[in-house]
Design a protein around this motif. Structure first.
Motif, PDB file in Angstrom:
ATOM      1  N   ASN A 136       6.827  46.300 -12.039  1.00  0.00           N
ATOM      2  CA  ASN A 136       6.722  46.959 -10.741  1.00  0.00           C
ATOM      3  C   ASN A 136       6.220  45.953  -9.702  1.00  0.00           C
ATOM      4  N   ALA A 137       7.128  45.503  -8.868  1.00  0.00           N
ATOM      5  CA  ALA A 137       6.785  44.448  -7.903  1.00  0.00           C
ATOM      6  C   ALA A 137       5.804  44.962  -6.853  1.00  0.00           C
ATOM      7  N   PHE A 138       5.931  46.225  -6.449  1.00  0.00           N
ATOM      8  CA  PHE A 138       4.973  46.764  -5.478  1.00  0.00           C
ATOM      9  C   PHE A 138       3.560  46.698  -6.048  1.00  0.00           C
ATOM     10  N   ALA A 139       3.391  47.192  -7.285  1.00  0.00           N
ATOM     11  CA  ALA A 139       2.055  47.240  -7.890  1.00  0.00           C
ATOM     12  C   ALA A 139       1.471  45.836  -8.036  1.00  0.00           C
ATOM     13  N   GLU A 140       2.301  44.888  -8.444  1.00  0.00           N
ATOM     14  CA  GLU A 140       1.785  43.529  -8.640  1.00  0.00           C
ATOM     15  C   GLU A 140       1.465  42.852  -7.301  1.00  0.00           C
ATOM     16  N   ALA A 141       2.249  43.173  -6.281  1.00  0.00           N
ATOM     17  CA  ALA A 141       1.946  42.636  -4.939  1.00  0.00           C
ATOM     18  C   ALA A 141       0.645  43.244  -4.423  1.00  0.00           C
ATOM     19  N   ALA A 142       0.495  44.542  -4.604  1.00  0.00           N
ATOM     20  CA  ALA A 142      -0.726  45.214  -4.140  1.00  0.00           C
ATOM     21  C   ALA A 142      -1.949  44.692  -4.902  1.00  0.00           C
ATOM     22  N   ASP A 143      -1.789  44.458  -6.211  1.00  0.00           N
ATOM     23  CA  ASP A 143      -2.899  43.899  -7.001  1.00  0.00           C
ATOM     24  C   ASP A 143      -3.345  42.555  -6.435  1.00  0.00           C
ATOM     25  N   LEU A 144      -2.372  41.711  -6.118  1.00  0.00           N
ATOM     26  CA  LEU A 144      -2.707  40.375  -5.604  1.00  0.00           C
ATOM     27  C   LEU A 144      -3.431  40.481  -4.253  1.00  0.00           C
ATOM     28  N   ILE A 145      -2.914  41.345  -3.382  1.00  0.00           N
ATOM     29  CA  ILE A 145      -3.540  41.502  -2.064  1.00  0.00           C
ATOM     30  C   ILE A 145      -4.974  42.012  -2.223  1.00  0.00           C
ATOM     31  N   GLU A 146      -5.159  42.928  -3.153  1.00  0.00           N
ATOM     32  CA  GLU A 146      -6.493  43.475  -3.394  1.00  0.00           C
ATOM     33  C   GLU A 146      -7.447  42.397  -3.922  1.00  0.00           C
ATOM     34  N   LEU A 148      -7.216  39.141  -3.553  1.00  0.00           N
ATOM     35  CA  LEU A 148      -7.491  38.092  -2.568  1.00  0.00           C
ATOM     36  C   LEU A 148      -8.453  38.582  -1.496  1.00  0.00           C
ATOM     37  N   ALA A 149      -8.366  39.856  -1.145  1.00  0.00           N
ATOM     38  CA  ALA A 149      -9.240  40.460  -0.127  1.00  0.00           C
ATOM     39  C   ALA A 149      -9.389  39.554   1.100  1.00  0.00           C
ATOM     40  N   LEU A 150      -8.275  39.142   1.669  1.00  0.00           N
ATOM     41  CA  LEU A 150      -8.290  38.195   2.788  1.00  0.00           C
ATOM     42  C   LEU A 150      -8.662  38.894   4.094  1.00  0.00           C
ATOM     43  N   PRO A 151      -9.410  38.216   4.953  1.00  0.00           N
ATOM     44  CA  PRO A 151      -9.722  38.811   6.260  1.00  0.00           C
ATOM     45  C   PRO A 151      -8.483  38.879   7.160  1.00  0.00           C
ATOM     46  N   ASN A 152      -8.441  39.854   8.034  1.00  0.00           N
ATOM     47  CA  ASN A 152      -7.367  40.018   9.043  1.00  0.00           C
ATOM     48  C   ASN A 152      -5.976  40.191   8.454  1.00  0.00           C
ATOM     49  N   LEU A 153      -5.882  40.593   7.204  1.00  0.00           N
ATOM     50  CA  LEU A 153      -4.529  40.686   6.644  1.00  0.00           C
ATOM     51  C   LEU A 153      -3.965  42.088   6.828  1.00  0.00           C
ATOM     52  N   ASN A 154      -2.802  42.157   7.466  1.00  0.00           N
ATOM     53  CA  ASN A 154      -2.064  43.423   7.516  1.00  0.00           C
ATOM     54  C   ASN A 154      -0.581  43.115   7.627  1.00  0.00           C
ATOM     55  N   GLY A 155       0.224  44.140   7.763  1.00  0.00           N
ATOM     56  CA  GLY A 155       1.663  43.900   7.852  1.00  0.00           C
ATOM     57  C   GLY A 155       2.456  45.091   7.375  1.00  0.00           C
ATOM     58  N   ARG A 168       0.304  55.590  -0.318  1.00  0.00           N
ATOM     59  CA  ARG A 168      -1.121  55.712   0.048  1.00  0.00           C
ATOM     60  C   ARG A 168      -1.885  54.428  -0.285  1.00  0.00           C
ATOM     61  N   ARG A 169      -1.495  53.784  -1.377  1.00  0.00           N
ATOM     62  CA  ARG A 169      -2.165  52.527  -1.735  1.00  0.00           C
ATOM     63  C   ARG A 169      -1.882  51.449  -0.681  1.00  0.00           C
ATOM     64  N   ALA A 170      -0.632  51.371  -0.237  1.00  0.00           N
ATOM     65  CA  ALA A 170      -0.273  50.393   0.802  1.00  0.00           C
ATOM     66  C   ALA A 170      -1.075  50.667   2.079  1.00  0.00           C
ATOM     67  N   ILE A 171      -1.180  51.929   2.436  1.00  0.00           N
ATOM     68  CA  ILE A 171      -1.919  52.313   3.650  1.00  0.00           C
ATOM     69  C   ILE A 171      -3.399  51.949   3.503  1.00  0.00           C
ATOM     70  N   ASP A 172      -3.961  52.201   2.328  1.00  0.00           N
ATOM     71  CA  ASP A 172      -5.370  51.843   2.083  1.00  0.00           C
ATOM     72  C   ASP A 172      -5.593  50.345   2.204  1.00  0.00           C
ATOM     73  N   LEU A 173      -4.568  49.570   1.888  1.00  0.00           N
ATOM     74  CA  LEU A 173      -4.684  48.110   2.020  1.00  0.00           C
ATOM     75  C   LEU A 173      -4.496  47.658   3.465  1.00  0.00           C
ATOM     76  N   GLY A 174      -4.204  48.610   4.357  1.00  0.00           N
ATOM     77  CA  GLY A 174      -4.064  48.274   5.778  1.00  0.00           C
ATOM     78  C   GLY A 174      -2.631  48.008   6.206  1.00  0.00           C
ATOM     79  N   PHE A 175      -1.676  48.444   5.397  1.00  0.00           N
ATOM     80  CA  PHE A 175      -0.267  48.131   5.673  1.00  0.00           C
ATOM     81  C   PHE A 175       0.513  49.338   6.183  1.00  0.00           C
TER      82      PHE A 175
END
Ligand SMILES: [Zn+2]
Length: 262
Positions: A136-146, A148-155, A168-175
């Protein structure tokens, strides 16, 4: 005005580029955001960006399907260009498990590095995540973003086709979720997801020349068809077309973080 937040209009399939752009303007598509793929697509993209500086806005990044042996040279060029010219976002970047798994470790590395550049340059990202080979590419991408916890990251999670929980997970990550032609497909699954998600989290895209909405499914896609996607979102959410238009445009512009565009 509508914004097409993801369209490869520099693709050689658009030999009729003036006509294509005129039709898009006729449908009220005020901006077209262009994701880069690799070195070979930069020239065509930048040509459009300089010919139509207010309408065709470029991103810079290395697409996961173009990650190969030459990944280091490709990334060096992306970094160099990000510092030299003005781009609205880093993209498109991410993970693709659908086609070839050979360079998946390098895909992760390219994705991580480009997320870091976006964070430090305070630019949004356009994320490609296509599942395949039982991953699941979405889940693995979301895991990596989580992680890294980078400042100012959205998109934007471009071409979002996941579940309501993933939305909902994408939204919680600020996307934001990039909604495209798949929303009009009978078997696309988004008819169950979009009604669950607030309009403030959605942006629209065509992903031209791919994924044309119904009734053009299977044909070449173009930004003028964005209105069909907006109409579908309005129907699924039982709101007016005007509301979809104004809210998704506001959502897209919010991502640009103060870059003067309109
Ligand atoms: Zn794309």
């Amino acid at each position: 005005m509508l914004i097409d937040t993801h369209a490869h209009i520099y693709d050689p399939q658009f030999e009729d580029r003036e006509t294509m752009l005129r039709q898009a303007a006729g449908e009220g598509i005020g901006q077209i955001w262009m994701p880069n793929c690799a070195r070979e697509t930069v020239e065509g993209m930048m040509e459009l960006a300089s010919a139509y500086p207010d309408r065709c806005l470029p991103m810079m990044g290395l697409h996961p399907c173009y990650v190969s042996e030459s990944v280091e040279a490709e990334l060096a060029e992306v970094e160099n260009r990000l510092h030299r010219s003005r781009f609205i976002a880093v993209g498109e970047i991410g993970l693709d498990f659908y086609w070839d798994m050979t360079f998946v470790p390098q895909q992760f590395e390219a994705f991580r590095v480009q997320l870091q550049w976006a964070s430090s340059l305070n630019l949004p990202v356009s994320i490609h995540s296509r599942s395949g080979h039982d991953r699941n590419a979405f889940a693995e991408a979301a895991d990596l973003i989580e992680q890294l916890a980078l400042p100012n990251l959205n998109g934007i999670f471009h071409c979002f086709v996941g579940t309501a929980d993933e939305a909902r997970r994408a939204i919680d990550l600020g996307f934001k979720l990039g909604i495209g032609g798949v929303s009009t497909f009978k078997n696309g699954g988004l008819d169950k997801v979009i009604p669950e998600i607030g309009l403030e989290h959605l942006v629209l895209e065509t992903d031209s020349p791919y994924l044309a909405p119904v009734p053009y499914r299977g044909k070449r896609n173009e930004p003028a068809y964005l209105r069909l996607i907006a109409r579908r979102v309005a129907d699924l959410k039982q709101v007016s077309m005007e509301l979809v238009e104004s809210q998704t445009t506001t959502n897209a512009l919010t991502l640009l973080k103060g870059i003067p565009t309109l």
